[in-house]
Scaffold this motif. Structure first.
Motif, short mmCIF file in Angstrom:
data_model
loop_
_atom_site.label_atom_id
_atom_site.label_comp_id
_atom_site.label_asym_id
_atom_site.label_seq_id
_atom_site.Cartn_x
_atom_site.Cartn_y
_atom_site.Cartn_z
N PRO A 237 0.77 -1.06 0.05
CA PRO A 237 0.02 0.10 -0.09
C PRO A 237 0.80 1.32 0.00
O PRO A 237 0.22 2.46 0.08
CB PRO A 237 -0.92 -0.09 1.32
N ASP A 238 2.06 1.23 0.00
CA ASP A 238 3.16 2.24 0.20
C ASP A 238 3.94 2.39 -0.97
O ASP A 238 3.91 1.67 -1.96
CB ASP A 238 3.87 2.17 1.42
N VAL A 239 4.56 3.81 -1.06
CA VAL A 239 5.41 4.02 -2.25
C VAL A 239 6.93 4.27 -1.78
O VAL A 239 7.16 5.17 -0.87
CB VAL A 239 4.95 5.26 -3.19
N ARG A 240 7.98 3.40 -2.10
CA ARG A 240 9.25 3.69 -1.73
C ARG A 240 9.47 4.74 -2.87
O ARG A 240 9.69 4.54 -4.12
CB ARG A 240 10.23 2.58 -1.67
N ILE A 241 10.54 5.74 -2.47
CA ILE A 241 10.89 6.68 -3.23
C ILE A 241 12.52 7.05 -3.18
O ILE A 241 12.91 7.21 -2.03
CB ILE A 241 10.23 8.22 -2.94
N TYR A 242 13.23 6.81 -4.13
CA TYR A 242 14.56 7.23 -4.09
C TYR A 242 14.82 8.22 -5.16
O TYR A 242 14.65 8.21 -6.43
CB TYR A 242 15.41 5.86 -4.50
N ALA A 243 15.53 9.12 -4.59
CA ALA A 243 15.92 10.62 -5.55
C ALA A 243 17.37 10.45 -5.49
O ALA A 243 18.15 10.40 -4.29
CB ALA A 243 15.32 11.66 -5.28
N ALA A 244 18.32 10.78 -6.48
CA ALA A 244 19.50 11.06 -6.44
C ALA A 244 19.72 12.21 -7.72
O ALA A 244 19.35 12.26 -8.82
CB ALA A 244 20.40 9.74 -7.05
N GLY A 245 20.84 13.03 -7.15
CA GLY A 245 20.97 14.33 -8.07
C GLY A 245 22.48 14.53 -8.13
O GLY A 245 23.32 14.40 -7.07
N VAL A 246 22.98 14.95 -9.29
CA VAL A 246 24.37 15.29 -9.57
C VAL A 246 24.42 16.80 -9.90
O VAL A 246 23.81 17.19 -10.89
CB VAL A 246 25.22 14.47 -10.48
N PHE A 247 24.92 17.66 -9.12
CA PHE A 247 24.67 19.12 -9.22
C PHE A 247 26.04 19.63 -9.49
O PHE A 247 27.18 19.12 -8.66
CB PHE A 247 24.20 19.64 -7.88
N ARG A 248 26.19 20.96 -10.12
CA ARG A 248 27.40 21.53 -10.17
C ARG A 248 26.79 23.14 -9.60
O ARG A 248 26.02 23.91 -10.27
CB ARG A 248 28.12 21.77 -11.46
N VAL A 249 27.41 23.42 -8.61
CA VAL A 249 26.90 24.84 -7.66
C VAL A 249 27.56 26.11 -8.83
O VAL A 249 28.67 25.98 -9.31
CB VAL A 249 27.33 25.01 -6.41
N ASN A 250 26.58 27.03 -9.10
CA ASN A 250 26.89 28.06 -9.82
C ASN A 250 27.72 29.30 -8.94
O ASN A 250 27.16 29.86 -8.01
CB ASN A 250 25.67 28.81 -10.46
N ARG A 251 29.14 29.12 -8.90
CA ARG A 251 29.79 29.99 -7.83
C ARG A 251 29.71 31.65 -8.40
O ARG A 251 29.95 32.40 -7.35
CB ARG A 251 31.35 29.45 -7.98
N ARG A 252 29.26 31.92 -9.47
CA ARG A 252 28.90 33.26 -9.87
C ARG A 252 27.71 33.96 -8.99
O ARG A 252 27.47 34.85 -8.74
CB ARG A 252 28.73 33.43 -11.33
N VAL A 253 26.90 32.86 -8.54
CA VAL A 253 25.82 33.25 -7.67
C VAL A 253 25.97 32.64 -6.13
O VAL A 253 25.71 33.53 -5.31
CB VAL A 253 24.48 32.52 -8.28
N VAL A 254 26.46 31.51 -5.87
CA VAL A 254 26.66 31.02 -4.81
C VAL A 254 28.15 31.12 -4.32
O VAL A 254 28.80 30.02 -4.93
CB VAL A 254 26.06 29.61 -4.46
N PRO A 255 28.73 32.26 -3.78
CA PRO A 255 29.97 32.31 -3.48
C PRO A 255 30.57 30.96 -2.65
O PRO A 255 29.91 30.30 -2.00
CB PRO A 255 30.17 33.43 -2.57
N ASN A 256 31.84 30.93 -2.84
CA ASN A 256 32.48 29.71 -2.36
C ASN A 256 32.85 30.11 -0.87
O ASN A 256 33.94 30.44 -0.62
CB ASN A 256 33.92 29.32 -3.03
N LEU A 257 32.04 30.09 -0.19
CA LEU A 257 32.14 30.74 1.21
C LEU A 257 31.72 29.43 2.10
O LEU A 257 30.95 28.51 1.87
CB LEU A 257 31.33 31.59 1.76
N VAL A 258 32.10 29.09 3.26
CA VAL A 258 32.02 27.83 4.19
C VAL A 258 30.58 27.89 4.43
O VAL A 258 29.74 26.95 4.55
CB VAL A 258 32.81 28.09 5.38
N VAL A 259 29.94 29.16 4.66
CA VAL A 259 28.64 29.10 5.11
C VAL A 259 27.55 28.72 4.05
O VAL A 259 26.37 28.62 3.99
CB VAL A 259 27.98 30.71 5.49
N PHE A 260 28.21 28.66 2.63
CA PHE A 260 27.44 28.22 1.64
C PHE A 260 28.09 26.92 1.03
O PHE A 260 28.60 26.90 -0.11
CB PHE A 260 27.46 29.17 0.48
N ASP A 261 28.05 25.93 2.00
CA ASP A 261 28.69 24.70 1.57
C ASP A 261 27.82 24.14 0.46
O ASP A 261 26.71 23.88 0.77
CB ASP A 261 28.60 23.82 2.75
#
Length: 328
Positions: A237-261
């Motif tokens: 009666p249930d649904v098992r959900i698996y999600a996987a993503g491969v991302f490249r963060v845009n450092r022109r928008v999200v700076p390379n700072l520790v707080v933006f890991d």
């Protein structure tokens, strides 16, 4: 830490079709043999998800980059629950994964919930300002959904990112009679055209950050590349959900700072950010159970009331009959 969210033997069908009200691009009797190449650390750009792959085959493709023990439980006060994993792949590339169980529902219901903008915004109101879905088709891509996302501004030290936006495509395939898999990618035909954030404060805050020319608007997208697999498997009666993503963060928008890991940001996208589905259907299950109890109570109360009324009528009849006999 501030984070962004965002907040699936062959008898192929010649044309995409609507199945259960869903915009489905293809259908196979069963999963195809594993064809996903293994993901390698430092070479994430070459990785591709293939269609009609089982969650087990996709998960196995990452075993060389992370341990299965890297999955950790996550449960939030709003009802999100499941397992999440986030793995750095070198540079600005990140692998994010999640597993969850949506109770008392069908895979079609899970897909419809995910493709409902109001639900996505409701569950991610602190991060998402707008989510819109539309249907599209092309000879190259077949039929797919387009999702337009606007993210709220996020504070970075003494400045803010400003609102961010991007569009992605979601192609849905059905496997067998009860399973689905979907592939999500950035939509190259719909780039955001807003100016990049941090232009005024970038030099004295970030040092090496290079602000764009005022004559060349750039997309304010949090990711340079995004590829996500979502597998839905009906288990009783249930649904098992698996999600996987491969991302490249845009450092022109999200700076390379520790707080933006970067791993934290991507982890929210394909990890914690998707766990609202389990919470949504758990809420629905609890509400349905409460409604059933209330109905039983009403039915029991009505039956008791009818029995009491019958007893009263019986007693009145006895009393009235007795009185008549006395008078006689």
């Amino acid at each position: 830490m501030p984070r962004l969210v965002l907040l699936l033997l062959a008898v192929p069908t010649a044309d995409a079709t609507l199945l259960g009200g869903l915009w489905v691009d293809g259908h196979r009797r069963q999963y195809e043999k594993p064809t996903v190449e293994r993901l390698r650390h430092g070479d994430a750009e070459a990785f591709r998800f293939d269609r009609y792959q089982s969650p087990a085959a996709v998960k196995a493709a990452f075993d060389g980059c992370r341990s299965r023990r890297s999955f950790r439980p996550h449960e939030a006060s709003d009802g999100r629950r499941g397992l999440v994993s986030s793995t750095r792949l070198g540079g600005d590339w990140v692998l994010a994964e999640s597993e969850q169980l949506a109770p008392a529902c069908t895979a079609e219901e899970v897909l419809r919930a995910y493709l409902t903008g109001s639900l996505q915004k409701e569950w991610n109101a602190d991060k998402v300002s707008r989510v819109a879905f539309s249907r599209a088709a092309s000879p190259e891509r077949g039929r797919y959904y387009r999702q337009d996302i606007e993210l709220r501004s996020v504070r970075v030290i003494r400045s803010r990112t400003g609102p961010m936006s991007y569009s992605q495509t979601i192609s849905v395939d059905k496997v067998g009679g009860r399973h689905y898999c979907a592939l999500v990618r950035l939509d190259p035909d719909c780039p955001a055209t807003a100016r990049l954030p941090f232009e005024a404060a970038s030099r004295h805050l970030l040092g090496t950050f290079s602000a764009p020319s005022r004559h060349s608007p750039k997309a304010r997208k949090p990711f340079e590349a995004l590829s996500v697999y979502v597998g839905l498997q009906q288990v009783g009666p249930d649904v098992r959900i698996y999600a996987a993503g491969v991302f490249r963060v845009n450092r022109r928008v999200v700076p390379n700072l520790v707080v933006f890991d970067a791993s934290g940001i991507a982890g929210d996208m394909a990890g914690k950010g998707t766990l609202w589905l389990a919470g949504h259907f758990e809420r629905r299950r609890v509400a349905a159970a409460a409604a059933a109890v209330a109905r039983e109570a009403r039915d029991a109360g009505g039956a008791a009331s009818r029995r009491w009324a019958g007893a009263v009528r019986f007693l009145r009849g006895r009393v009235n009959g007795g009185a008549a006999s006395s008078e006689g």
